[in-house]
Structure formats: C-alpha cells, structure tokens
Design a protein around this motif. Structure first.
Motif, short mmCIF file in Angstrom:
data_model
loop_
_atom_site.label_atom_id
_atom_site.label_comp_id
_atom_site.label_asym_id
_atom_site.label_seq_id
_atom_site.Cartn_x
_atom_site.Cartn_y
_atom_site.Cartn_z
N VAL A 88 0.85 -1.20 0.00
CA VAL A 88 0.00 0.00 0.00
C VAL A 88 0.88 1.25 0.00
O VAL A 88 0.59 2.22 -0.70
CB VAL A 88 -0.97 -0.01 1.21
CG1 VAL A 88 -1.78 1.27 1.26
CG2 VAL A 88 -1.88 -1.22 1.14
N VAL A 89 1.97 1.22 0.77
CA VAL A 89 2.91 2.34 0.78
C VAL A 89 3.49 2.55 -0.62
O VAL A 89 3.58 3.69 -1.10
CB VAL A 89 4.03 2.11 1.82
CG1 VAL A 89 5.13 3.15 1.69
CG2 VAL A 89 3.46 2.10 3.23
N GLY A 90 3.84 1.45 -1.28
CA GLY A 90 4.37 1.55 -2.64
C GLY A 90 3.37 2.14 -3.61
O GLY A 90 3.72 2.97 -4.46
N ALA A 111 0.92 4.17 -2.80
CA ALA A 111 0.83 5.60 -2.47
C ALA A 111 2.02 6.35 -3.08
O ALA A 111 1.88 7.47 -3.58
CB ALA A 111 0.79 5.79 -0.96
N GLY A 112 3.19 5.70 -3.05
CA GLY A 112 4.37 6.30 -3.68
C GLY A 112 4.20 6.48 -5.17
O GLY A 112 4.66 7.47 -5.74
N MET A 113 3.52 5.51 -5.82
CA MET A 113 3.25 5.65 -7.26
C MET A 113 2.42 6.90 -7.52
O MET A 113 2.70 7.65 -8.48
CB MET A 113 2.49 4.42 -7.78
CG MET A 113 3.35 3.21 -7.95
SD MET A 113 2.44 1.70 -8.37
CE MET A 113 1.35 2.20 -9.65
N ASN A 114 1.43 7.12 -6.69
CA ASN A 114 0.59 8.30 -6.86
C ASN A 114 1.41 9.58 -6.61
O ASN A 114 1.26 10.56 -7.33
CB ASN A 114 -0.62 8.24 -5.94
CG ASN A 114 -1.62 9.32 -6.27
OD1 ASN A 114 -2.07 9.42 -7.40
ND2 ASN A 114 -1.95 10.14 -5.28
N VAL A 163 -7.16 -4.14 -0.80
CA VAL A 163 -8.06 -3.48 0.16
C VAL A 163 -7.43 -2.20 0.69
O VAL A 163 -8.07 -1.14 0.76
CB VAL A 163 -8.44 -4.44 1.32
CG1 VAL A 163 -9.13 -3.69 2.44
CG2 VAL A 163 -9.32 -5.56 0.80
N GLY A 164 -6.16 -2.29 1.06
CA GLY A 164 -5.48 -1.10 1.60
C GLY A 164 -5.43 0.03 0.59
O GLY A 164 -5.69 1.19 0.93
N SER A 165 -5.12 -0.29 -0.66
CA SER A 165 -5.06 0.74 -1.68
C SER A 165 -6.44 1.35 -1.95
O SER A 165 -6.56 2.56 -2.13
CB SER A 165 -4.50 0.16 -2.98
OG SER A 165 -3.18 -0.30 -2.77
N ALA A 166 -7.46 0.52 -1.94
CA ALA A 166 -8.82 1.02 -2.14
C ALA A 166 -9.23 1.95 -0.99
O ALA A 166 -9.83 3.01 -1.21
CB ALA A 166 -9.81 -0.13 -2.27
N LEU A 167 -8.89 1.54 0.23
CA LEU A 167 -9.23 2.38 1.39
C LEU A 167 -8.47 3.69 1.38
O LEU A 167 -9.03 4.75 1.67
CB LEU A 167 -8.98 1.62 2.70
CG LEU A 167 -9.90 0.43 2.97
CD1 LEU A 167 -9.48 -0.30 4.23
CD2 LEU A 167 -11.35 0.88 3.06
N VAL A 168 -7.18 3.64 1.05
CA VAL A 168 -6.40 4.88 0.95
C VAL A 168 -7.00 5.78 -0.14
O VAL A 168 -7.13 6.99 0.05
CB VAL A 168 -4.91 4.58 0.66
CG1 VAL A 168 -4.16 5.83 0.24
CG2 VAL A 168 -4.25 3.95 1.88
N GLY A 169 -7.39 5.18 -1.25
CA GLY A 169 -8.01 5.96 -2.31
C GLY A 169 -9.29 6.64 -1.85
O GLY A 169 -9.53 7.81 -2.16
N ILE A 216 -15.09 -4.92 -1.25
CA ILE A 216 -13.93 -4.85 -0.36
C ILE A 216 -14.11 -5.81 0.80
O ILE A 216 -13.18 -6.53 1.20
CB ILE A 216 -13.70 -3.40 0.12
CG1 ILE A 216 -13.17 -2.55 -1.04
CG2 ILE A 216 -12.73 -3.36 1.31
CD1 ILE A 216 -13.10 -1.07 -0.74
N CYS A 217 -15.32 -5.87 1.34
CA CYS A 217 -15.62 -6.82 2.43
C CYS A 217 -15.47 -8.27 1.97
O CYS A 217 -15.01 -9.12 2.75
CB CYS A 217 -17.03 -6.58 2.99
SG CYS A 217 -17.17 -5.04 3.90
#
Length: 104
Positions: free
Chosen positions: A14-16, A18-21, A68-74, A90-91
């Motif tokens: 998920v950190v990666g 976010a880094g892409m964004n 899931v993490g990327s979707a939630l961060v989004g 997601i659930c």
C-alpha cells in the motif's frame, strides 16, 4: 512471525502504491524513495513469508491486503467513490483473506 511478515508486506505494498501516486503528482527524491522502498520491502517480506507458507496462500493474502489497503487509501485520502457496491466487494476480499488464514 510468518503471518506478521506477510501482513507487513501487504501494508508496504500500500505504501508503494501511495508512492506511485506521489511520483505521478510530483517527481522528487522523496516520492521515488517511498515508491521503491515500499515495494522493495514488500517483496522482501513476501519472499521471506513464502518460505513457510504455501505460495498460493501467501500471494493471495498479500494481494488482498494490498488491494483493500489501496482502495481504502483511495477512498480516504484521494476522495474516491465510497458507494455501497465498492464497500461490499472490499468486504468480500477481506472475508477471502481471513478464510485463507483460517485454512492455512
């Protein structure tokens, strides 16, 4: 300990992402460090976890956590849609990851 590494690998994915964004918005050394560091550590932890867990389980859990993490961060950070269908699916991913943990 293996499952802790696998969860950490998923969170670092998920950190990666976010880094892409961040890199797409602003190309600086910090953004690139987050992108490369996040994915690099994620792959390292995943490879260590795969020494003890079945490949299919480890990869599926890692991908599920990252998805899931990327979707939630989004949804939280980037104000992406939060409609009921999206949350339902997601659930389902979370349920599948928990199910894989229970049978492994």
């Amino acid at each position: 300990m293996t499952w802790v590494l696998l969860i950490a690998a998923g969170l670092l994915e998920v950190v990666g992402v976010a880094g892409m964004n961040m890199v797409s918005e602003q190309k600086n050394i910090r953004s690139w460090a987050i992108l490369i560091g996040g994915f690099g550590l994620s792959f390292l932890f995943l490879s260590i976890a795969m020494m003890s867990l079945p490949v299919g389980t480890a990869y599926s859990v890692w991908t599920g956590i990252g998805t899931v993490g990327s979707a939630l961060v989004g949804m939280i950070v980037y104000k992406e849609p939060r409609d009921a269908k999206r949350i339902f699916f997601i659930c389902l991913i979370i349920a599948a990851v928990v199910g894989l943990k229970l049978v492994s």
